[in-house]
Design a protein around this motif. Structure first.
Motif, PDB file in Angstrom:
ATOM      1  N   UNK A 194      48.057 -39.873  14.633  1.00 44.19           N
ATOM      2  CA  UNK A 194      47.247 -39.947  13.421  1.00 44.19           C
ATOM      3  C   UNK A 194      45.854 -40.419  13.805  1.00 44.19           C
ATOM      4  N   UNK A 195      44.847 -39.627  13.431  1.00 41.11           N
ATOM      5  CA  UNK A 195      43.454 -39.982  13.708  1.00 41.11           C
ATOM      6  C   UNK A 195      42.818 -40.560  12.458  1.00 41.11           C
ATOM      7  N   UNK A 196      42.001 -41.580  12.641  1.00 36.32           N
ATOM      8  CA  UNK A 196      41.285 -42.193  11.531  1.00 36.32           C
ATOM      9  C   UNK A 196      39.859 -41.667  11.551  1.00 36.32           C
ATOM     10  N   UNK A 197      39.580 -40.721  10.673  1.00 34.93           N
ATOM     11  CA  UNK A 197      38.256 -40.111  10.676  1.00 34.93           C
ATOM     12  C   UNK A 197      37.406 -40.629   9.531  1.00 34.93           C
ATOM     13  N   UNK A 198      37.811 -41.709   8.911  1.00 37.41           N
ATOM     14  CA  UNK A 198      37.004 -42.270   7.845  1.00 37.41           C
ATOM     15  C   UNK A 198      37.748 -43.379   7.132  1.00 37.41           C
ATOM     16  N   UNK A 199      37.182 -43.829   6.000  1.00 37.01           N
ATOM     17  CA  UNK A 199      37.841 -44.912   5.266  1.00 37.01           C
ATOM     18  C   UNK A 199      39.243 -44.501   4.836  1.00 37.01           C
ATOM     19  N   UNK A 200      40.156 -45.424   4.940  1.00 35.29           N
ATOM     20  CA  UNK A 200      41.555 -45.146   4.612  1.00 35.29           C
ATOM     21  C   UNK A 200      41.914 -45.977   3.393  1.00 35.29           C
ATOM     22  N   UNK A 201      42.182 -45.312   2.292  1.00 33.51           N
ATOM     23  CA  UNK A 201      42.436 -46.047   1.061  1.00 33.51           C
ATOM     24  C   UNK A 201      43.880 -45.960   0.612  1.00 33.51           C
ATOM     25  N   UNK A 202      44.543 -44.863   0.849  1.00 33.39           N
ATOM     26  CA  UNK A 202      45.899 -44.675   0.324  1.00 33.39           C
ATOM     27  C   UNK A 202      46.831 -44.132   1.395  1.00 33.39           C
ATOM     28  N   UNK A 203      48.027 -44.704   1.459  1.00 34.26           N
ATOM     29  CA  UNK A 203      49.039 -44.159   2.371  1.00 34.26           C
ATOM     30  C   UNK A 203      49.744 -43.022   1.690  1.00 34.26           C
TER      31      UNK A 203
END
Length: 191
Positions: A182-191
């Motif tokens: 899983x790549x984080x390409x920005x703000x993460x708000x919801x799973x």
């Protein structure tokens, strides 16, 4: 490096002959996983449920990464001995559903391989997989401590619900059954 790890595993087997994790197949898996996560030199990595720490040690020695592990207290002493031999620092903490993980700051990579903490009754004859809300909490907790453009690599052991598999697959790439990048390409708000 692989030959060095095999010698260490052989030494570990002499200390604890019944422990299956000293088998070279786990070293081979760690090299395969290294190629999947492909850490940049100097990456900051946390390994959840570190076990012996082969993958973290390889990241540390071959990619000069800053690595740290988390694993439960009261585990087989062979794990702690190998962590000390491999010089991988470990914080003792049991990972449980709906409980914050004691992360320290942000990480470039969060890894968890051969995951068996994502179930209740681990030592029982019928372990029950976490429900979907527990997986969402776990993902949110991890993502909060992941740097922008960081990545997570998870390899789950059985059991795992189809709903949980779908959740992880929707967040990134499915490498194989119950293995996700899983790549984080920005703000993460919801799973």
């Amino acid at each position: 490096m692989r030959k060095h790890l095999i010698k260490l595993a052989e030494h570990g087997r002499s200390i604890s002959p019944e422990c299956k994790f000293f088998e070279t197949k786990f070293i081979d898996l760690s090299y395969r996983w290294l190629n999947i996560i492909n850490p940049s030199y100097g990456s900051r990595i946390i390994d959840l449920g570190i076990g012996f720490g082969y993958l973290s040690h390889i990241c540390k020695t071959e990619r000069y990464c800053d690595v740290h592990g988390i694993d439960e207290p009261n585990r087989d002493p062979a794990f702690s001995i190998m962590n000390q031999i491999l010089e991988v620092p470990v914080t003792e903490h049991k990972i449980e559903k709906f409980q914050e993980i004691p992360f320290e700051g942000k990480y470039d990579i969060i890894i968890a391989t051969l995951i068996c903490f994502a179930r209740d009754g681990l030592c029982s004859d019928n372990p029950v997989p976490w429900n979907i809300d527990a997986h969402k909490f776990f993902l949110r907790n991890c993502m909060y401590h992941l740097r922008r453009d960081g990545k997570m690599f998870f390899k789950f052991n059985e059991p795992m619900t189809e709903e949980a598999k779908d959740l992880y697959a929707s967040k990134g790439d499915t490498i194989s059954d119950k293995t996700y990048l899983i790549n984080n390409s920005g703000p993460y708000l919801h799973a």
